[in-house]
Structure formats: structure tokens, C-alpha cells
Design a protein around this motif. Structure first.
Motif, short mmCIF file in Angstrom:
data_model
loop_
_atom_site.label_atom_id
_atom_site.label_comp_id
_atom_site.label_asym_id
_atom_site.label_seq_id
_atom_site.Cartn_x
_atom_site.Cartn_y
_atom_site.Cartn_z
N ALA A 273 54.21 38.54 29.19
CA ALA A 273 54.35 37.12 30.07
C ALA A 273 55.06 37.35 31.25
N ASN A 274 56.07 38.25 31.39
CA ASN A 274 56.52 38.22 32.67
C ASN A 274 55.79 38.83 33.74
N ARG A 275 54.55 39.34 33.50
CA ARG A 275 53.54 40.02 34.40
C ARG A 275 52.70 38.85 34.91
N VAL A 276 52.16 38.00 33.64
CA VAL A 276 51.07 37.18 33.93
C VAL A 276 51.68 35.89 34.54
N VAL A 277 52.94 35.24 34.08
CA VAL A 277 53.47 34.01 34.49
C VAL A 277 53.61 34.02 35.96
N PRO A 278 54.06 35.15 36.43
CA PRO A 278 54.29 35.24 37.99
C PRO A 278 53.23 35.19 38.93
N GLU A 279 51.94 36.08 38.30
CA GLU A 279 50.63 35.95 38.86
C GLU A 279 50.13 34.63 38.91
N ARG A 283 48.91 32.27 42.33
CA ARG A 283 47.77 31.62 42.33
C ARG A 283 47.89 30.15 42.34
N VAL A 284 48.74 29.46 41.72
CA VAL A 284 48.89 27.91 41.64
C VAL A 284 49.54 27.62 43.27
N ALA A 285 50.52 28.34 43.65
CA ALA A 285 51.02 28.19 45.01
C ALA A 285 49.84 28.28 46.03
N GLN A 286 48.98 29.47 45.88
CA GLN A 286 48.20 29.64 47.05
C GLN A 286 47.18 28.77 46.91
N ILE A 287 46.62 28.09 45.67
CA ILE A 287 45.68 26.95 46.09
C ILE A 287 46.26 25.51 46.40
N THR A 288 47.63 25.44 46.10
CA THR A 288 48.34 24.41 46.57
C THR A 288 48.42 24.44 48.20
#
Length: 382
Positions: A273-279, A283-288
Motif C-alpha cells: 500500500a505504501n508503494r501503490v498509493v503514492p503512485e 498519476r491523479v495529480a498528473q492527470i489533474t
């Protein structure tokens, strides 16, 4: 009777006519020495030693002086390095003395007690160490001392040791307030451990609560011994072994293994979770940010086009014909600038030949567009 012929005795105890309590006639044995003869012999030897063959007043004085000197010297005593001395005067404690050579008034006025007050003592509870010549020290379990009931009604096998010593300022209390110091410390330690275990659950006891249990037992033991006025300091409580009973230890080990697997799985899931959630958040920040940039770009272009249209409209209101002709020419230039063109005579005589100057001079396509426009204008003029 049957016992009358055994060993020549006269009764069932084989004691002859005396009976079991020694009554009856006694057998003949060695004659005890005569006390009068001993005194007479001692006097004869004393006369031989003393001058003149008799004591006299001077002899009695010397003898009394020697006896007094010996009696006075009997007051010297030595206290070993691991001991403390307690001087009693007619049975009452008057002072304490340190290790070394000391003196007290001779007996029966004063006497001294020298307990091992500076030595650290150790008591094992729940186990015993037995010395074997072939196998060395062997630890034997004592279940009646080690089996205890926990707060959640489980049984646990606890072996522990207690290190204690005499309080330096309480040697008198240690000597006179308790009769059996070692037994008292052992009983208090076992009682304190049972009380602490009885307030705890089995799982923390078997895993990570060893330090907490040792501290709690130490404090409870010290408080109890202080209430007794025992003059004892508990230095440390050491848990040696904390296990379930032997009958169920395999099941407890399986439970511990399952708990370890559970903790490992939880840690692996947390790591994932610590690895996947930041990724995902990245991606959400990039798309936004891309959407926000597209929005700003679209709004800017629309604003620019609106401003351009308003500028053209202002010019159109000033000169509609000129503006209309200019817009037409600019549109045709933009549309026909990148296409192949065929020039026809306006009179209908056919295709008008022209000289391809752009190919002869090596000019670029924009130059071709401008020459075509000029040729078109020429053809129109003809």
C-alpha cells in the motif's frame, strides 16, 4: 513368648530386663574418672609451676591479672569484607561496625553478630540447580512453585530469580524483625509474581511484557518487605523462563507461528500500500494538472480568438468593403497556399501557360504561392 529367645534378651526391644526406656539394672561399663583425683592432680601441678610451691597473695594477684587480661582481649573481633557487625549490649543493639578489626566489651557485657550483609544473595523460584559430577549443573523444574494462573484463566509456567541483599542501614531489622530471611524473601517473591501474573493476560506475558512484569514484581516485593521491616533491598527480578504448560506448549507454539504469519502478511500489505498509493496519487495529480493546463489553454485560445474577432469587427465597421475584401484574400491565401493550382483564362480560351520560376530559382513553396497569386492577377488583367 516369641521374642524371649531373640538375642538372649528379655523383651521385644532386645534390652534384657531394662525395658524400652532403659529401666532395670545397668550393665557394667568403664568407671568414670574421680573428680577429687583430678582436682588434686591439678593442684600438685600448679604447686610445681609457682615459686615456693604455693600460690600466696602475690600468686593470686598475678593469676587474677592474667584472667582479667585474657577476658579483656576476648573483646577483639574481626568483621569480614562481606559482613557487617552488630554489637549487642546485654542483648540490646547499640551500634553497627564496618569490616575490619574492631573491639567490644568482653562477654557477657557485649557480644557481636556478623551477618553477610554486603553479599548479594540469589533465590531461584520454580526451578532448582542440581550439581552432577558427570553432567554438570542440571536445572530441575518445581511445578508447585512455577505454575500460575493468568488474568484470562490460562496457566503459565514461570521460572524466575531474585537478587537481594541486606540494607546497609537496616542490619538490625534484618537480624531481629524476621526469623528466616531467605524463606521470607522466597515467599514474598512467589506471592508478588502470582499477583502480577494474575492481573495480566497470557499473550503479553509470553511475548513482550517481560520487562513490565519484572518491574512490577520488584516494586511489589520491595513494598511488602518494607512493610515487614525486613531490612532487605531487592536488587533485581529476572525472568528465566515463561512458557505454557508442557501439555499444551505445542498448541501455543502453533498460535505464535500463526500470529507471526499474520504480522508478516500485514507488514507486506502495508508495504504494498505504501508503494501503490503514492503512485496512484501521483498519476491523479498528473492527470489533474494536464486537465487544468488544457482548460487554461482552451480558455486562452478562446479569449484570443474573441479579442481578434472584436478587433476585426471594429475595423469592419470603419470600412466594410475593404475589410470584406481583405478577409476574402487572406482566406483564399490560406486555403490555396498549400495546393496545386491550374490557371484558366477568364475569356475561356483555355489553360494559360506560365513560367515556373520557383522551380528554376529553387525557391520555397511560399514563394510559389506568391508567384501564383501574381500570375493569377496578371491573367485576370488580360
Amino acid at each position: 513368648m516369641p521374642w524371649s529367645n531373640q538375642g538372649g534378651g528379655g523383651g521385644p526391644w532386645g534390652q534384657g530386663p531394662r525395658g524400652p526406656w532403659g529401666s532395670g539394672p545397668q550393665s557394667q561399663g568403664p568407671t568414670p574418672p574421680n573428680l577429687e583425683d583430678l582436682l588434686r592432680r591439678g593442684q600438685d601441678k600448679l604447686r610445681d609451676v609457682l615459686p615456693g610451691g604455693s600460690l600466696g597473695s602475690k600468686g593470686f594477684a598475678l593469676l587474677a591479672l592474667a584472667v582479667v587480661a585474657l577476658w579483656g582481649f576476648s573483646g577483639f573481633f574481626r568483621v569480614e569484607p562481606d559482613e557487617l557487625g552488630v554489637v549487642l549490649r546485654f542483648g540490646k543493639q547499640v551500634r553497627e561496625v564496618q569490616p575490619g578489626l574492631n573491639y567490644h566489651l568482653p562477654y557477657p557485657i557485649e557480644r557481636v553478630l556478623t551477618p553477610k550483609a554486603l553479599r548479594v544473595n540469589k533465590i531461584d523460584i520454580g526451578m532448582r540447580q542440581i550439581e552432577d559430577a558427570r553432567r554438570g549443573n542440571i536445572v530441575r523444574d518445581v511445578p508447585e512453585e512455577s505454575l500460575m494462573l493468568t488474568g484470562d484463566e490460562n496457566i503459565v509456567d514461570v521460572d524466575f530469580s531474585v537478587l537481594w541483599k541486606v540494607q546497609p542501614t537496616g542490619v538490625g531489622d534484618y537480624l531481629f524483625n524476621i526469623q528466616n530471611p531467605e524463606g521470607t524473601v522466597k515467599a514474598v517473591a512467589e506471592s508478588a509474581m502470582r499477583e502480577v501474573i494474575g492481573r495480566s493476560e497470557i499473550q503479553p506475558i509470553l511475548t513482550g511484557a517481560r520487562q513490565t512484569i519484572e518491574t512490577a514484581v520488584h516494586d511489589l516485593m520491595q513494598k511488602t518487605l518494607n512493610d515487614y521491616g525486613a531490612g532487605i533491598i531487592v536488587q533485581q527480578v529476572q525472568l528465566q523462563k515463561v512458557d505454557p504448560p508442557a501439555q499444551v506448549i505445542d498448541a501455543f507454539r502453533d498460535v505464535q507461528a500463526a500470529r507471526a504469519d499474520l504480522e508478516r502478511s500485514v507488514n507486506e500489505a502495508q508495504t504494498y500500500a505504501n508503494r501503490v498509493v503514492p503512485e496512484a496519487r501521483g498519476r491523479v495529480a498528473q492527470i489533474t494538472q494536464a486537465a487544468e493546463a488544457y482548460r487554461q489553454q482552451t480558455v486562452a485560445e478562446a479569449t484570443g480568438q474573441t479579442a481578434r474577432f472584436l478587433k476585426i469587427y471594429d475595423e469592419y465597421k470603419k470600412a466594410p468593403d475593404v475589410t470584406r475584401q481583405r478577409m476574402y484574400l487572406e482566406t483564399m491565401e490560406r486555403v490555396l497556399g498549400g495546393t496545386n493550382k491550374i490557371i484558366l483564362d477568364s475569356a475561356g480560351s483555355g489553360v494559360v501557360p506560365y513560367l515556373p520560376l520557383n522551380e528554376l530559382n529553387g525557391q520555397q513553396r511560399p514563394a510559389t504561392s506568391s508567384s501564383s497569386s501574381s500570375t493569377t492577377q496578371t491573367g485576370r488583367r488580360q
